[in-house]
Write an enzyme that holds these catalytic residues in place. Structure first.
Site, PDB file in Angstrom:
ATOM      1  N   PHE A 152       1.812   1.442   2.872  1.00  0.00           N
ATOM      2  CA  PHE A 152       2.402   2.460   1.992  1.00  0.00           C
ATOM      3  C   PHE A 152       3.498   1.897   1.099  1.00  0.00           C
ATOM      4  O   PHE A 152       4.325   2.627   0.588  1.00  0.00           O
ATOM      5  CB  PHE A 152       2.956   3.619   2.838  1.00  0.00           C
ATOM      6  CG  PHE A 152       1.903   4.307   3.671  1.00  0.00           C
ATOM      7  CD1 PHE A 152       1.039   5.224   3.084  1.00  0.00           C
ATOM      8  CD2 PHE A 152       1.757   4.020   5.024  1.00  0.00           C
ATOM      9  CE1 PHE A 152       0.050   5.850   3.832  1.00  0.00           C
ATOM     10  CE2 PHE A 152       0.773   4.640   5.784  1.00  0.00           C
ATOM     11  CZ  PHE A 152      -0.090   5.560   5.189  1.00  0.00           C
ATOM     12  N   ARG A 154       5.629   0.350  -1.980  1.00  0.00           N
ATOM     13  CA  ARG A 154       5.645   0.545  -3.429  1.00  0.00           C
ATOM     14  C   ARG A 154       6.030  -0.755  -4.104  1.00  0.00           C
ATOM     15  O   ARG A 154       6.921  -1.460  -3.627  1.00  0.00           O
ATOM     16  CB  ARG A 154       6.717   1.593  -3.823  1.00  0.00           C
ATOM     17  CG  ARG A 154       6.362   3.000  -3.476  1.00  0.00           C
ATOM     18  CD  ARG A 154       7.604   3.842  -3.516  1.00  0.00           C
ATOM     19  NE  ARG A 154       8.602   3.331  -2.580  1.00  0.00           N
ATOM     20  CZ  ARG A 154       9.852   3.753  -2.497  1.00  0.00           C
ATOM     21  NH1 ARG A 154      10.286   4.689  -3.298  1.00  0.00           N
ATOM     22  NH2 ARG A 154      10.688   3.252  -1.615  1.00  0.00           N
ATOM     23  N   ALA A 255       9.651  13.957 -14.030  1.00  0.00           N
ATOM     24  CA  ALA A 255       8.649  14.114 -15.085  1.00  0.00           C
ATOM     25  C   ALA A 255       8.629  12.860 -15.947  1.00  0.00           C
ATOM     26  O   ALA A 255       9.651  12.200 -16.131  1.00  0.00           O
ATOM     27  CB  ALA A 255       8.987  15.339 -15.924  1.00  0.00           C
ATOM     28  N   CYS A 263      -2.558   1.820  -7.935  1.00  0.00           N
ATOM     29  CA  CYS A 263      -2.957   2.644  -6.781  1.00  0.00           C
ATOM     30  C   CYS A 263      -3.312   4.081  -7.129  1.00  0.00           C
ATOM     31  O   CYS A 263      -4.435   4.516  -6.874  1.00  0.00           O
ATOM     32  CB  CYS A 263      -1.841   2.630  -5.747  1.00  0.00           C
ATOM     33  SG  CYS A 263      -1.356   0.962  -5.317  1.00  0.00           S
TER      34      CYS A 263
HETATM   35  C1  UGA Z   1       2.194   3.886  -4.694  1.00  0.00           C
HETATM   36  C2  UGA Z   1       2.775   4.646  -3.495  1.00  0.00           C
HETATM   37  O1  UGA Z   1       4.059   5.194  -3.825  1.00  0.00           O
HETATM   38  C3  UGA Z   1       2.914   3.730  -2.275  1.00  0.00           C
HETATM   39  O2  UGA Z   1       3.366   4.478  -1.146  1.00  0.00           O
HETATM   40  C4  UGA Z   1       1.543   3.106  -1.975  1.00  0.00           C
HETATM   41  O3  UGA Z   1       1.607   2.197  -0.890  1.00  0.00           O
HETATM   42  C5  UGA Z   1       1.051   2.370  -3.185  1.00  0.00           C
HETATM   43  O4  UGA Z   1       0.957   3.285  -4.300  1.00  0.00           O
HETATM   44  C6  UGA Z   1      -0.307   1.785  -2.843  1.00  0.00           C
HETATM   45  O5  UGA Z   1      -1.233   2.567  -2.590  1.00  0.00           O
HETATM   46  O6  UGA Z   1      -0.415   0.559  -2.700  1.00  0.00           O
HETATM   47  P1  UGA Z   1       3.212   2.218  -6.538  1.00  0.00           P
HETATM   48  O7  UGA Z   1       1.885   2.349  -7.227  1.00  0.00           O
HETATM   49  O8  UGA Z   1       3.800   0.870  -6.342  1.00  0.00           O
HETATM   50  O9  UGA Z   1       3.146   2.893  -5.074  1.00  0.00           O
HETATM   51  O10 UGA Z   1       4.268   3.028  -7.406  1.00  0.00           O
HETATM   52  P2  UGA Z   1       5.017   4.437  -7.332  1.00  0.00           P
HETATM   53  O11 UGA Z   1       6.462   4.195  -7.210  1.00  0.00           O
HETATM   54  O12 UGA Z   1       4.406   5.365  -6.379  1.00  0.00           O
HETATM   55  O13 UGA Z   1       4.741   4.966  -8.814  1.00  0.00           O
HETATM   56  C7  UGA Z   1       3.424   5.257  -9.270  1.00  0.00           C
HETATM   57  C8  UGA Z   1       3.466   5.875 -10.651  1.00  0.00           C
HETATM   58  O14 UGA Z   1       3.995   7.197 -10.596  1.00  0.00           O
HETATM   59  C9  UGA Z   1       4.331   5.112 -11.652  1.00  0.00           C
HETATM   60  O15 UGA Z   1       3.656   5.087 -12.893  1.00  0.00           O
HETATM   61  C10 UGA Z   1       5.603   5.933 -11.731  1.00  0.00           C
HETATM   62  O16 UGA Z   1       6.290   5.823 -12.944  1.00  0.00           O
HETATM   63  C11 UGA Z   1       5.046   7.342 -11.549  1.00  0.00           C
HETATM   64  N1  UGA Z   1       6.045   8.296 -11.033  1.00  0.00           N
HETATM   65  C12 UGA Z   1       6.522   8.166  -9.772  1.00  0.00           C
HETATM   66  C13 UGA Z   1       6.453   9.352 -11.839  1.00  0.00           C
HETATM   67  O17 UGA Z   1       6.005   9.507 -13.007  1.00  0.00           O
HETATM   68  N2  UGA Z   1       7.351  10.255 -11.331  1.00  0.00           N
HETATM   69  C14 UGA Z   1       7.843  10.138 -10.072  1.00  0.00           C
HETATM   70  O18 UGA Z   1       8.654  11.020  -9.674  1.00  0.00           O
HETATM   71  C15 UGA Z   1       7.436   9.069  -9.274  1.00  0.00           C
END
Ligand code: UGA
Length: 442
Positions: A152, A154, A255, A263
Site C-alpha cells: 500500500f 505511495r 480537489a 496505480c
Molecule cells: C497509490 C495509493 O495511495 C497507495 O496506497 C498504493 O499502494 C499505490 O497507489 C499502489 O497501488 O501502488 P500513489 O499512486 O503513489 O499511491 O499516489 P497517491 O498519493 O495515492 O496519489 C494518486 C493520485 O491521486 C495523484 O495523481 C494525486 O495527485 C491524486 N490525489 C491524491 C488527489 O488528486 N487528491 C488527493 O486528495 C489525493
C-alpha cells in the site's frame, strides 16, 4: 531469514530495501542487466526520497544484494516475493499478468525446500490460484504455499509507508506460511501494526478495493469542487467540514486536476473489467474512471478560459509535470493531457519540474524545458501549477509578476489563497474556490 524479491520496480526495490532494514537477507532480482549494474553502483533507477541512503546502508551491511540470476536468489530462500509489473493490457484494460506468470514458472524451477511464494504485485482476484497451478505444473514436487501480500505504499513517501504502515494484509490459510510472514514482519508487530490475516482472494481484492475507494473519494471531491465554482462555495472548507467527521476522514479530499500515476488509473480500470466479467458490474467505479479521464483535458479548457478564451500564439508556463510531487513518475499524469490540449489550441509551452523532466522529455514533444520556475514563467501569458511541489508553494510573487507577460495564474492544486493572489495583483483561478472575477489582463 532470507528472501528473494523478483522485480526491482517501485514496489520491489522499496520493499526489498525495507525488508533488509528489518534485518532480513534480501536478494533483489531483475532481468534488466543495466538496472542491476546501476543498483550495484549505488545509483537508483527511480527517484524516491531516502531510498538511495537506505540501499547503500544495507548493501554495506551485507544484507542487500542485486542479481540478474533468479535461480541463485530463489534457491534456499524462505520466501520469494513476486513484485513485477502488472500494466494495463493494451486494448481491454485488464491487468497484464504475463510477467507474474513467467516469474512463477521460473521460481518453480529453482525452489528447494519449503518456500513461501508471495505476490506483492497488484494482481486481480484469482491470480494466486493460477500462480499455484503454474508452480505445480512446472514442478510437481515443489513444496510451496502461495500467499497474497499487497503493498500500500505511495510514491514519494514509500519508505515511511512500508516502515510504518496503517496495516499489513496477508492472504493465506496456511499456518506454516503465516508463521514465515509473521517472522518477516516482526518489527511491525513490535510497533503494533494491525495485521489482517484473510483468504488469498480476499487479500487480492482488498488491494483493488482500497485503491478504488481512494480514487472514488478524490473524484467525489473533484465533482463537488466543480459545483462549488458554480454556487460560490469553497471546496477546501467543504473538504474540512466533511473530513472532520470521523466516518469520512480528511485525507484524499484535495480537489485537483484528476488522479494519475501508475496505480489508480490502472487498478480502477482492472477492477471494472474483473467485475464486469463475473457479471457484477461496479457502476460507481465505472463512472469514476469515466469522470477522471474526462477531467484531465477539461483542465486545459480552464486554462484557455483564464487566457480570455484563446491561447493561440500565447505562451503558457507549466510548473510541475509529474503526477504528484516527490517522484519523477509521469505515468498517466494529468499534465500529459493538459499540455497536449494546450498545444493543439496553439499555445507555446515552457515547462519546469524538479525531478520529472528527463521522463517527460520523451513523452511530451515540442515543449521548452526550463531551468527553474522563473525561467519557465519568463515572457509567458499565464502560469499553470499542475503539480504541488514544495518549491512552487512559496514563489516570489513579485518576481513572478515581473517575468510574466501577464499576471495570470491557474492553480490546479489550490496551493495559493485567492484573496492573497488578488492582493498580489494576479488574475487567479483555482479549483472549487471563489476567485476575484477575471478582468482584462494588465
Ligand atoms: C497509490 C495509493 O495511495 C497507495 O496506497 C498504493 O499502494 C499505490 O497507489 C499502489 O497501488 O501502488 P500513489 O499512486 O503513489 O499511491 O499516489 P497517491 O498519493 O495515492 O496519489 C494518486 C493520485 O491521486 C495523484 O495523481 C494525486 O495527485 C491524486 N490525489 C491524491 C488527489 O488528486 N487528491 C488527493 O486528495 C489525493
Amino acid at each position: 531469514m532470507r528472501i528473494a524479491m523478483i522485480g526491482t520496480g517501485y514496489v520491489g526495490l522499496v520493499s526489498g530495501a525495507c525488508f533488509s532494514e528489518f534485518g532480513v537477507d534480501v536478494v533483489c532480482v531483475d532481468k534488466d542487466a543495466d538496472k542491476i549494474a546501476m543498483l550495484d553502483k549505488g545509483r537508483m533507477p527511480i527517484f524516491e526520497p531516502g531510498l538511495e541512503d537506505l540501499v547503500r546502508k544495507n548493501v554495506e551491511a551485507g544484507r542487500l544484494k542485486f542479481t540478474t540470476e533468479l535461480g541463485d536468489a530463489v534457491r534456499g530462500a524462505d520466501a520469494v516475493f513476486i513484485a513485477v509489473g502488472t500494466p494495463s493490457r493494451r486494448g481491454d484494460g485488464h491487468a497484464d499478468l504475463s510477467y507474474v506468470y513467467a516469474a512463477a514458472a521460473e521460481i518453480a524451477e529453482a525452489v528447494d525446500g519449503y518456500t513461501v511464494v508471495v505476490t506483492k504485485s497488484t494482481v486481480p482476484v484469482g491470480t494466486g490460484r493460477e500462480v499455484e497451478r503454474i508452480i505445480a505444473e512446472t514442478r510437481a514436487d515443489a513444496d510451496v504455499d502461495v500467499v497474497s501480500n499487497p503493498e500500500f505504499l505511495r510514491e514519494g513517501s514509500a519508505i515511511e509507508d512500508f516502515m510504518r504502515p496503517d496495516r499489513v494484509v496477508i492472504g493465506t490459510r496456511s499456518g506454516r506460511a503465516q508463521e514465515v510472514m509473521k517472522a518477516l514482519y516482526r518489527p511491525l508487530y513490535l510497533i503494533e501494526t494491525p495485521i489482517v490475516f484473510t483468504s488469498r482472494q480476499t487479500s487480492e481484492l482488498i488491494k483493488y478495493a482500497a485503491n478504488t475507494f481512494l480514487a472514488t473519494k478524490i473524484t467525489f471531491i473533484n465533482e463537488i469542487a466543480d459545483l462549488c465554482e458554480v454556487v460560490d462555495a469553497d471546496v477546501q472548507d467543504v473538504a474540512k467540514g466533511i473530513g472532520l467527521d470521523g466516518r469520512i476522514g480528511g485525507k484524499f479530499l484535495h480537489a485537483g486536476p484528476g488522479y494519475g500515476g501508475s496505480c489508480f488509473p490502472k487498478d480502477t480500470l482492472a477492477l471494472v473489467r474483473t467485475a464486469a466479467e463475473v457479471g457484477r458490474p461496479l457502476r460507481i467505479v465505472e463512472t469514476v474512471v469515466d469522470i477522471n479521464a474526462k477531467r484531465k483535458p477539461q483542465m486545459a479548457e480552464k486554462v484557455i478560459e483564464a487566457c480570455d478564451g484563446n491561447v493561440d500564439g500565447k505562451t503558457v508556463a507549466i510548473l510541475g509535470v509529474t503526477f504528484k510531487p516527490n517522484t519523477d513518475d509521469m505515468r498517466d499524469s494529468p499534465s500529459l493531457d493538459i499540455v497536449d490540449k494546450l498545444k493543439r489550441a496553439g499555445a507555446e509551452i515552457r515547462a519546469y519540474d524538479p525531478e520529472g523532466m528527463d521522463e517527460a522529455r520523451d513523452m511530451m514533444n515540442g515543449v521548452t524545458w526550463c531551468a527553474d520556475a522563473y525561467d519557465a514563467m519568463t515572457g509567458a501569458d499565464a502560469v499553470v501549477i499542475i503539480t504541488e511541489w514544495n518549491e512552487f508553494r512559496a514563489l516570489d510573487l513579485e518576481k513572478a509578476k515581473s517575468v510574466l507577460k501577464a499576471p495570470v495564474m491557474i492553480d490546479l492544486r489550490n496551493v495559493y489563497n485567492p484573496d492573497d493572489m488578488a492582493a498580489a495583483g494576479f488574475r487567479y483561478s483555482c479549483i472549487g474556490r471563489s476567485t476575484v472575477p477575471p478582468g482584462p489582463a494588465e
